[in-house]
Design an enzyme around this catalytic site. Structure first.
Site, PDB file in Angstrom:
ATOM      1  N   ASN A  47       0.834  -1.200   0.000  1.00 53.62           N
ATOM      2  CA  ASN A  47       0.000   0.000   0.000  1.00 53.62           C
ATOM      3  C   ASN A  47       0.871   1.253   0.000  1.00 53.62           C
ATOM      4  OD1 ASN A  47      -2.470   1.557   0.360  1.00 53.62           O
ATOM      5  ND2 ASN A  47      -1.798   1.905   2.461  1.00 53.62           N
TER       6      ASN A  47
ATOM      7  N   HIS B  64       0.992   4.949   1.300  1.00 51.93           N
ATOM      8  CA  HIS B  64       0.342   5.769   2.336  1.00 51.93           C
ATOM      9  C   HIS B  64       1.036   7.139   2.406  1.00 51.93           C
ATOM     10  CE1 HIS B  64      -1.916   6.736   5.912  1.00 51.93           C
ATOM     11  NE2 HIS B  64      -0.797   7.213   6.422  1.00 51.93           N
TER      12      HIS B  64
ATOM     13  N   ASP C 263      -2.523   0.521   8.173  1.00 45.83           N
ATOM     14  CA  ASP C 263      -1.325   1.331   7.903  1.00 45.83           C
ATOM     15  C   ASP C 263      -0.184   0.958   8.850  1.00 45.83           C
ATOM     16  OD1 ASP C 263      -2.739   2.697   5.907  1.00 45.83           O
ATOM     17  OD2 ASP C 263      -3.442   4.217   7.309  1.00 45.83           O
TER      18      ASP C 263
HETATM   19  C1  GRF Z   1      -2.449   9.553  -2.982  1.00 46.24           C
HETATM   20  O1  GRF Z   1      -2.157  10.750  -2.356  1.00 46.24           O
HETATM   21  C2  GRF Z   1      -2.270   8.427  -2.023  1.00 46.24           C
HETATM   22  O2  GRF Z   1      -1.203   8.582  -1.158  1.00 46.24           O
HETATM   23  C3  GRF Z   1      -3.556   8.521  -1.272  1.00 46.24           C
HETATM   24  O3  GRF Z   1      -4.530   8.797  -2.238  1.00 46.24           O
HETATM   25  C4  GRF Z   1      -3.919   9.488  -3.303  1.00 46.24           C
HETATM   26  C5  GRF Z   1      -4.210   8.740  -4.556  1.00 46.24           C
HETATM   27  O4  GRF Z   1      -4.030   9.468  -5.679  1.00 46.24           O
HETATM   28  N1  GRF Z   1      -3.800   7.345  -0.513  1.00 46.24           N
HETATM   29  P1  GRF Z   1      -4.273   8.821  -7.120  1.00 46.24           P
HETATM   30  O5  GRF Z   1      -5.646   8.195  -7.141  1.00 46.24           O
HETATM   31  O6  GRF Z   1      -3.188   7.835  -7.385  1.00 46.24           O
HETATM   32  O7  GRF Z   1      -4.211  10.013  -8.045  1.00 46.24           O
END
Ligand code: GRF
Length: 220
Positions: A109, A111, A147
């Site tokens: 994941n 994060h 997380d």
């Molecule tokens: C990213 O900031 C990720 O860290 C968070 O959601 C956002 C996703 O962006 N969990 P995208 O959908 O890849 O544009």
């Protein structure tokens, strides 16, 4: 075994998915994105997948009565394309134990914080509120602890004077893209394992997460 087949789970814009697609097309990633799954039908990332010719599926949790049913359907859907690695890139849904067991140590994941700081959502605002001098993003193995799985790699950025959550998130986004690409590349080139709540790469246990440098590679 190094990773060859990757499935990406999304919920929204899919900018991280796009970074992976571009890196595959540019020849940097020795892997193939075999499937994209969104838990939202309106996720813009689905269009990115189709434009790249990647099979894309929608599995909306609203269509399921209970969490366990959704999880079972997700396991089945992921399994149809037999991925070696499942990448959660902006996937905003907590997965139950059946999914975690099935893809144990094969699901990672992205994060947006320097874990273990700021688990959960709204991380940029919380980092500023806490007076953090640095913020960043982490790639970690997905475990039952939200997380909380072992962290593989991170990218760090400074929190600047006058930053708000919006400006901090805007500066973090391109670094997240670089982090997700470098991490998937790592899985393609090395054996990245997770055991006893720790990460090992080619048999060597990590004592700290790998750190992404300005060139988009991990410092050794
Ligand atoms: C990213 O900031 C990720 O860290 C968070 O959601 C956002 C996703 O962006 N969990 P995208 O959908 O890849 O544009």
């Amino acid at each position: 075994m190094n990773v060859r087949r990757v499935t990406v789970l999304i919920s929204g814009g899919g900018s991280n998915l796009q970074a992976l697609i571009d890196a595959c097309n540019g020849g940097r990633l020795p892997v193939r994105i075999v499937h994209v799954i969104s838990n939202r039908a309106d996720a813009a990332g689905l269009v990115r997948a189709s434009s790249a010719g990647i099979p894309a599926s929608i599995l909306e949790h609203a269509d399921f009565q209970e969490r366990g049913e959704f999880d079972r359907a997700l396991i089945e859907l992921i399994s149809t394309h037999a991925p070696d690695l499942v990448v959660l890139a902006g996937f905003m849904r907590i997965l139950g134990p059946a999914v975690l067991d099935r893809f144990n140590c094969r699901m990672i994941n992205l994060h947006p914080s320097l874990l273990p700081r700021h688990r959960g959502t709204d991380t940029c605002r919380r980092a500023i509120q806490a007076g953090d001098a640095e913020h960043g993003a982490s790639m970690h193995f997905v475990t039952a602890e939200l997380d909380g799985g072992p962290v593989i790699a991170q990218v760090r950025i400074p929190v600047m004077e006058g930053d708000d959550a919006h400006s901090l998130m805007a500066r973090l986004a391109p670094r997240e893209h670089a982090l997700v690409v470098a991490t998937v590349e790592l899985f393609g080139r090395c054996s990245v394992q997770c055991a006893d709540n720790a990460v090992s790469i080619d048999g060597k246990r990590l004592t700290n997460p790998l750190l992404l440098n300005a060139n988009g590679h991990f410092s050794v």
